[in-house]
Design a protein around this motif. Structure first.
Motif, PDB file in Angstrom:
ATOM      1  N   GLN A  77      24.167  18.267 -48.870  1.00 53.37           N
ATOM      2  CA  GLN A  77      24.047  19.579 -49.522  1.00 53.37           C
ATOM      3  C   GLN A  77      25.309  19.905 -50.310  1.00 53.37           C
ATOM      4  OE1 GLN A  77      23.273  21.665 -45.838  1.00 53.37           O
ATOM      5  NE2 GLN A  77      21.163  22.146 -46.462  1.00 53.37           N
ATOM      6  N   THR A  78      26.454  19.613 -49.738  1.00 54.09           N
ATOM      7  CA  THR A  78      27.726  19.905 -50.401  1.00 54.09           C
ATOM      8  C   THR A  78      27.896  19.045 -51.639  1.00 54.09           C
ATOM      9  OG1 THR A  78      28.678  20.544 -48.278  1.00 54.09           O
ATOM     10  CG2 THR A  78      30.223  20.040 -50.066  1.00 54.09           C
ATOM     11  N   ILE A  79      27.481  17.783 -51.564  1.00 54.36           N
ATOM     12  CA  ILE A  79      27.560  16.900 -52.733  1.00 54.36           C
ATOM     13  C   ILE A  79      26.653  17.435 -53.846  1.00 54.36           C
ATOM     14  CG2 ILE A  79      26.964  14.588 -53.577  1.00 54.36           C
ATOM     15  CD1 ILE A  79      27.954  13.555 -50.776  1.00 54.36           C
ATOM     16  N   LEU A  80      25.447  17.843 -53.493  1.00 57.58           N
ATOM     17  CA  LEU A  80      24.530  18.401 -54.497  1.00 57.58           C
ATOM     18  C   LEU A  80      25.067  19.707 -55.089  1.00 57.58           C
ATOM     19  CD1 LEU A  80      21.032  17.792 -52.876  1.00 57.58           C
ATOM     20  CD2 LEU A  80      21.943  16.728 -54.950  1.00 57.58           C
ATOM     21  N   TRP A  81      25.681  20.537 -54.241  1.00 55.32           N
ATOM     22  CA  TRP A  81      26.211  21.820 -54.705  1.00 55.32           C
ATOM     23  C   TRP A  81      27.435  21.616 -55.583  1.00 55.32           C
ATOM     24  CZ3 TRP A  81      24.357  26.425 -55.273  1.00 55.32           C
ATOM     25  CH2 TRP A  81      25.222  27.486 -55.533  1.00 55.32           C
ATOM     26  N   ARG A  82      28.185  20.564 -55.310  1.00 52.85           N
ATOM     27  CA  ARG A  82      29.428  20.239 -56.025  1.00 52.85           C
ATOM     28  C   ARG A  82      30.502  21.304 -55.846  1.00 52.85           C
ATOM     29  NH1 ARG A  82      27.172  19.723 -61.438  1.00 52.85           N
ATOM     30  NH2 ARG A  82      25.085  19.638 -60.625  1.00 52.85           N
ATOM     31  N   GLY A  83      30.616  21.789 -54.614  1.00 56.53           N
ATOM     32  CA  GLY A  83      31.624  22.776 -54.272  1.00 56.53           C
ATOM     33  C   GLY A  83      31.549  23.078 -52.783  1.00 56.53           C
ATOM     34  N   TYR A  84      32.407  23.964 -52.353  1.00 56.10           N
ATOM     35  CA  TYR A  84      32.445  24.314 -50.931  1.00 56.10           C
ATOM     36  C   TYR A  84      31.120  24.907 -50.478  1.00 56.10           C
ATOM     37  CZ  TYR A  84      33.382  26.749 -46.597  1.00 56.10           C
ATOM     38  OH  TYR A  84      33.292  27.195 -45.303  1.00 56.10           O
ATOM     39  N   CYS A  85      30.655  24.449 -49.341  1.00 57.59           N
ATOM     40  CA  CYS A  85      29.520  25.037 -48.631  1.00 57.59           C
ATOM     41  C   CYS A  85      30.012  25.393 -47.232  1.00 57.59           C
ATOM     42  CB  CYS A  85      28.354  24.060 -48.541  1.00 57.59           C
ATOM     43  SG  CYS A  85      27.554  23.728 -50.121  1.00 57.59           S
ATOM     44  N   PRO A  86      29.478  26.454 -46.628  1.00 65.83           N
ATOM     45  CA  PRO A  86      30.048  26.996 -45.386  1.00 65.83           C
ATOM     46  C   PRO A  86      29.743  26.169 -44.129  1.00 65.83           C
ATOM     47  CG  PRO A  86      28.136  28.244 -46.025  1.00 65.83           C
ATOM     48  CD  PRO A  86      28.395  27.271 -47.131  1.00 65.83           C
ATOM     49  N   PHE A  87      29.922  24.866 -44.255  1.00 66.93           N
ATOM     50  CA  PHE A  87      29.703  23.980 -43.123  1.00 66.93           C
ATOM     51  C   PHE A  87      30.353  22.633 -43.336  1.00 66.93           C
ATOM     52  CE2 PHE A  87      25.599  24.670 -45.470  1.00 66.93           C
ATOM     53  CZ  PHE A  87      25.759  23.639 -46.391  1.00 66.93           C
ATOM     54  N   ILE A  88      30.946  22.416 -44.498  1.00 68.96           N
ATOM     55  CA  ILE A  88      31.423  21.076 -44.839  1.00 68.96           C
ATOM     56  C   ILE A  88      32.713  20.699 -44.111  1.00 68.96           C
ATOM     57  CG2 ILE A  88      32.646  21.838 -46.922  1.00 68.96           C
ATOM     58  CD1 ILE A  88      30.812  18.466 -46.255  1.00 68.96           C
ATOM     59  N   VAL A 104      32.453  20.615 -29.825  1.00 71.58           N
ATOM     60  CA  VAL A 104      32.373  20.170 -31.218  1.00 71.58           C
ATOM     61  C   VAL A 104      31.264  20.927 -31.940  1.00 71.58           C
ATOM     62  CG1 VAL A 104      31.853  18.180 -32.706  1.00 71.58           C
ATOM     63  CG2 VAL A 104      33.379  17.910 -30.732  1.00 71.58           C
ATOM     64  N   PHE A 105      30.132  21.083 -31.276  1.00 73.17           N
ATOM     65  CA  PHE A 105      29.015  21.838 -31.853  1.00 73.17           C
ATOM     66  C   PHE A 105      29.465  23.252 -32.215  1.00 73.17           C
ATOM     67  CE2 PHE A 105      25.585  24.912 -31.192  1.00 73.17           C
ATOM     68  CZ  PHE A 105      24.621  24.447 -32.072  1.00 73.17           C
ATOM     69  N   MET A 106      30.133  23.936 -31.289  1.00 77.54           N
ATOM     70  CA  MET A 106      30.538  25.321 -31.548  1.00 77.54           C
ATOM     71  C   MET A 106      31.604  25.420 -32.629  1.00 77.54           C
ATOM     72  SD  MET A 106      28.676  27.612 -30.415  1.00 77.54           S
ATOM     73  CE  MET A 106      29.679  28.836 -31.215  1.00 77.54           C
ATOM     74  N   LEU A 107      32.515  24.474 -32.694  1.00 78.99           N
ATOM     75  CA  LEU A 107      33.501  24.504 -33.782  1.00 78.99           C
ATOM     76  C   LEU A 107      32.785  24.452 -35.131  1.00 78.99           C
ATOM     77  CD1 LEU A 107      36.333  22.224 -32.376  1.00 78.99           C
ATOM     78  CD2 LEU A 107      36.386  24.700 -32.700  1.00 78.99           C
ATOM     79  N   HIS A 108      31.772  23.605 -35.222  1.00 78.36           N
ATOM     80  CA  HIS A 108      30.987  23.521 -36.454  1.00 78.36           C
ATOM     81  C   HIS A 108      30.262  24.848 -36.703  1.00 78.36           C
ATOM     82  CE1 HIS A 108      28.321  22.068 -39.543  1.00 78.36           C
ATOM     83  NE2 HIS A 108      27.277  22.372 -38.802  1.00 78.36           N
ATOM     84  N   GLU A 109      29.643  25.387 -35.676  1.00 83.87           N
ATOM     85  CA  GLU A 109      28.887  26.637 -35.835  1.00 83.87           C
ATOM     86  C   GLU A 109      29.782  27.820 -36.173  1.00 83.87           C
ATOM     87  OE1 GLU A 109      25.549  26.897 -36.037  1.00 83.87           O
ATOM     88  OE2 GLU A 109      25.565  24.718 -35.858  1.00 83.87           O
ATOM     89  N   PHE A 110      31.025  27.814 -35.687  1.00 84.32           N
ATOM     90  CA  PHE A 110      31.945  28.905 -36.038  1.00 84.32           C
ATOM     91  C   PHE A 110      32.139  28.987 -37.546  1.00 84.32           C
ATOM     92  CE2 PHE A 110      34.116  28.722 -31.657  1.00 84.32           C
ATOM     93  CZ  PHE A 110      33.354  29.769 -31.184  1.00 84.32           C
ATOM     94  N   GLU A 111      32.260  27.834 -38.203  1.00 86.92           N
ATOM     95  CA  GLU A 111      32.412  27.859 -39.661  1.00 86.92           C
ATOM     96  C   GLU A 111      31.176  28.496 -40.298  1.00 86.92           C
ATOM     97  OE1 GLU A 111      33.467  25.014 -43.481  1.00 86.92           O
ATOM     98  OE2 GLU A 111      32.741  24.048 -41.652  1.00 86.92           O
ATOM     99  N   GLU A 112      30.001  28.137 -39.812  1.00 88.12           N
ATOM    100  CA  GLU A 112      28.775  28.714 -40.356  1.00 88.12           C
ATOM    101  C   GLU A 112      28.692  30.215 -40.067  1.00 88.12           C
ATOM    102  OE1 GLU A 112      25.382  26.464 -39.047  1.00 88.12           O
ATOM    103  OE2 GLU A 112      25.955  24.703 -40.206  1.00 88.12           O
ATOM    104  N   ILE A 113      29.013  30.615 -38.843  1.00 87.72           N
ATOM    105  CA  ILE A 113      28.953  32.038 -38.480  1.00 87.72           C
ATOM    106  C   ILE A 113      29.892  32.862 -39.364  1.00 87.72           C
ATOM    107  CG2 ILE A 113      29.595  33.712 -36.684  1.00 87.72           C
ATOM    108  CD1 ILE A 113      28.583  31.597 -34.620  1.00 87.72           C
ATOM    109  N   ILE A 114      31.089  32.367 -39.544  1.00 88.56           N
ATOM    110  CA  ILE A 114      32.107  33.116 -40.280  1.00 88.56           C
ATOM    111  C   ILE A 114      31.845  33.121 -41.785  1.00 88.56           C
ATOM    112  CG2 ILE A 114      34.568  33.135 -40.916  1.00 88.56           C
ATOM    113  CD1 ILE A 114      35.067  31.973 -38.034  1.00 88.56           C
ATOM    114  N   MET A 115      31.403  31.988 -42.323  1.00 84.67           N
ATOM    115  CA  MET A 115      31.379  31.834 -43.769  1.00 84.67           C
ATOM    116  C   MET A 115      30.001  31.972 -44.426  1.00 84.67           C
ATOM    117  SD  MET A 115      34.523  31.530 -44.342  1.00 84.67           S
ATOM    118  CE  MET A 115      34.469  31.188 -46.078  1.00 84.67           C
ATOM    119  N   LEU A 116      28.895  31.839 -43.672  1.00 82.62           N
ATOM    120  CA  LEU A 116      27.580  31.791 -44.304  1.00 82.62           C
ATOM    121  C   LEU A 116      27.238  33.063 -45.083  1.00 82.62           C
ATOM    122  CD1 LEU A 116      25.034  30.127 -44.812  1.00 82.62           C
ATOM    123  CD2 LEU A 116      24.064  31.148 -42.747  1.00 82.62           C
TER     124      LEU A 116
END
Length: 186
Positions: A103-114, A13-25
């Motif tokens: 963070q995503t709520i404050l940004w009001r849009g997609y963030c690379p981890f949501i 589960v941790f790595m699935l989350h981190e993959f989104e960050e690695i790919i999209m950040l």
């Protein structure tokens, strides 16, 4: 599903989350960095130099370091019955996910981890409730480990990012372009 099986899923589960960050950040920061500077200048002043300067491969080095520690602690917790320690680690991860949701709520849009934060949230809650229901964890020790793990995770983040910066510097030297005659370019 046994508690051990449920616990063993945590690194996945941790790595699935981190993959989104690695790919999209990196692409997200490239696109949204200027808007972040305008909307949240204090945050941008800390985040952009820290993460924006890292290549995707260097950021991945930080993730690998975290993954190896998390995996070792998870399987040690399973092997030695350290359920409260493991629940503390999971609670620290859950806190991390809640920060991302905020963070995503404050940004009001997609963030690379949501996306993966929302997908991982039910696993975290279910695992904690399942271990509590089975009597494998207790509120006091789990709360203590949760606080300790949260502090250690965020301290380790600095170590992991330091390793990433060292990797970035090494890779820059090791894979720097060379001139046709074998000398470094001027």
């Amino acid at each position: 599903m046994t508690n051990d099986m449920l616990m063993g899923l945590f690194p996945v589960v941790f790595m699935l989350h981190e993959f989104e960050e690695i790919i999209m950040l990196k692409p997200w920061l490239a696109k949204n960095g200027p808007a972040m500077k305008r909307r949240f200048p204090a945050v941008a002043a800390k985040v952009l130099p820290l993460y924006g300067s890292l290549s995707t491969s260097a950021f991945t080095v930080a993730v690998v370091e975290e993954f190896l520690i998390l995996t070792a602690l998870t399987y040690a917790a399973i092997a030695f019955g350290l359920h409260d320690l493991w629940a503390g680690l999971l609670a620290a991860f859950l806190f991390h996910l809640l920060v991302h949701i905020g963070q995503t709520i404050l940004w009001r849009g997609y963030c690379p981890f949501i996306i993966t934060s929302l997908l991982a949230l039910p696993y975290c809650l279910y695992a904690l409730f399942a271990l509590a229901r089975s009597g494998a964890i207790s509120p006091g020790p789990t709360a203590t480990w949760s606080i300790a793990a949260t502090v250690l995770v965020y301290l380790n983040l600095w170590l992991a990012l330091g390793l990433a910066r060292r990797f970035e510097a090494w890779a820059g030297r090791a894979f720097a372009p060379v001139a046709d005659d074998g000398s470094p370019p001027t």
